[in-house]
Write an enzyme that holds these catalytic residues in place. Structure first.
Site, PDB file in Angstrom:
ATOM      1  N   ARG A 155       0.839  -1.197   0.000  1.00  0.00           N
ATOM      2  CA  ARG A 155       0.000   0.000   0.000  1.00  0.00           C
ATOM      3  C   ARG A 155       0.876   1.250   0.000  1.00  0.00           C
ATOM      4  O   ARG A 155       0.593   2.232  -0.681  1.00  0.00           O
ATOM      5  CB  ARG A 155      -0.924  -0.024   1.218  1.00  0.00           C
ATOM      6  N   LYS A 205      -2.909   6.642   1.813  1.00  0.00           N
ATOM      7  CA  LYS A 205      -2.682   7.025   3.212  1.00  0.00           C
ATOM      8  C   LYS A 205      -1.693   8.191   3.222  1.00  0.00           C
ATOM      9  O   LYS A 205      -0.561   8.080   3.690  1.00  0.00           O
ATOM     10  CB  LYS A 205      -2.163   5.822   4.012  1.00  0.00           C
ATOM     11  N   GLU A 245     -16.638   6.435   4.856  1.00  0.00           N
ATOM     12  CA  GLU A 245     -16.044   5.720   5.978  1.00  0.00           C
ATOM     13  C   GLU A 245     -16.146   6.519   7.248  1.00  0.00           C
ATOM     14  O   GLU A 245     -16.735   7.603   7.278  1.00  0.00           O
ATOM     15  CB  GLU A 245     -14.616   5.252   5.674  1.00  0.00           C
TER      16      GLU A 245
END
Ligand SMILES: *Cc1c(COP(=O)(O)O)cnc(C)c1O
Length: 350
Positions: A94, A196, A232
């Site tokens: 990721r 992220k 989310e």
């Protein structure tokens, strides 16, 4: 390339830690991992150094334009004394993907895992005993070289620091109250919601603060385009149980959580649940028999209610539902090496 130095650790660290007093907050440990790289070279061999401050130019790209990405993972001490990481290669992958999105030199995932192992081993005395918490691991990649125009930094720093953290829920699972917002969004199509990157978080502090002032634990966001589908929860992925199926928002603007991915695989292959990844209109979500959010910090966090324009909608009378409870218990036990690791998710730090 700008020279980074480590100087003057400002906080004294001394293990042993009071394991029973740990919360989810920063307790600096003795060592961190540090590597650097210029824009057109590859990452040098990093090293484990004493935990300390970074020294960087005020013109550092990350300070001016937010060129930075991070990861979050946990190292657990198993009851038989092993040190276990949960799917660390997924975090490495990721981060590699995120680096590309943010024009940063990707760090090879296998080296990422190796670096995490080194820093965990160096801070071994800070790993809490089983069920007292975990050593939280925070990899951080920053565009530290100086620049004035909006362009990628000329040089980069990769740091991994750690902190012992307590269990998210002391004394069992507590359902949380969420506030739904239609006035703020965390991510938009084509943006960086699925990365992220540090850029995504400062903007959520204000809606988060407003919600906490009113007694809510967190904000639940809707998609920015229709203002209708669940996106989310703060920094955790959303799940609900509807007609016996486990449903979660499809990938797109949400952060692709490793806990989310693991819950989907575990629920369908071990619990035999039907799982769906799709758009969830908020009015449909409110009819769910259970709802929870998932992420590394809390693993699984039951949602007791969602409040929309002053009206509070409860799930399962604000009690922990059976699917939520089972997933929390199984995942927690799996991460501690207490139940069979049939997927090969555990990575022992050698
Ligand atoms: C990190 C994060 C998650 C959870 O991801 P995990 O890999 O499960 O820890 C969910 N949402 C956001 C916005 C995040 O930053």
């Amino acid at each position: 390339m700008s020279k980074l130095s480590v100087s003057d650790p400002t906080m004294e660290t001394a293990a042993p830690v009071d394991w029973d007093g740990l919360t989810f907050s920063l307790t600096p440990t003795k060592a961190m991992y540090l590597a650097s790289c210029s824009q057109d070279s590859s990452w040098e061999d990093g090293r484990v150094v004493p935990f300390g401050n970074l020294s960087l130019s005020p013109a550092a790209c990350v300070l001016n334009y937010g060129q930075g990405i991070f990861e979050g993972m946990k190292a657990h001490r198993s009851p038989d004394g092993r040190i276990l990481l949960f799917r660390p290669l997924e975090n490495g992958r990721r981060m590699e993907k995120g680096a590309k999105r943010m024009c940063m030199p990707p760090f090879p995932p296998a080296r990422f895992v190796n670096a995490v192992e080194k820093v965990v081993r160096a801070n071994e005395e800070f790993i809490p005993p089983p069920r007292k918490g975990a050593l939280y691991v925070r990899p951080l990649m920053l565009g530290t070289g100086p620049i004035l125009g909006v362009k990628p930094a000329p040089s980069y720093t990769f740091v991994i620091f750690t902190s012992p953290v307590g269990p998210y829920f002391k004394g069992g699972l507590n359902p949380i109250r969420l506030a739904l917002t239609r006035n703020f969004h965390r991510a938009a199509p084509g943006g960086t919601g699925d990365t992220k990157t540090i850029c995504n978080y400062a903007g959520t502090m204000y809606p988060g603060m407003l919600a906490r002032k009113q007694g809510f634990a967190e904000v639940i966001y809707l998609d920015a385009h229709h203002n209708r589908f669940i996106d989310e929860v703060g920094a955790a992925n959303f799940f609900c149980v509807l007609d016996g199926k486990l449903i979660t928002p499809a990938l797109g603007t949400i952060l692709p959580g490793i806990t989310r991915k693991s819950i989907l695989e575990y629920s369908s292959q071990v619990l035999g649940l039907e799982v769906e990844e799709r758009d969830i209109p908020v009015e449909e979500a409110l009819t769910a028999s259970e709802a929870f959010c998932a992420g590394t910090a809390a693993v699984v966090s039951p949602i007791g209610s969602i409040t929309i324009e002053k009206k509070e909608h409860f799930f399962n009378d604000s009690k922990v539902g059976p699917v939520t409870k089972r997933l929390y218990e199984d995942l927690t036990a799996l991460q501690l090496g207490e139940i069979e690791d049939r997927f090969g998710w555990l990575h022992e730090v050698s």
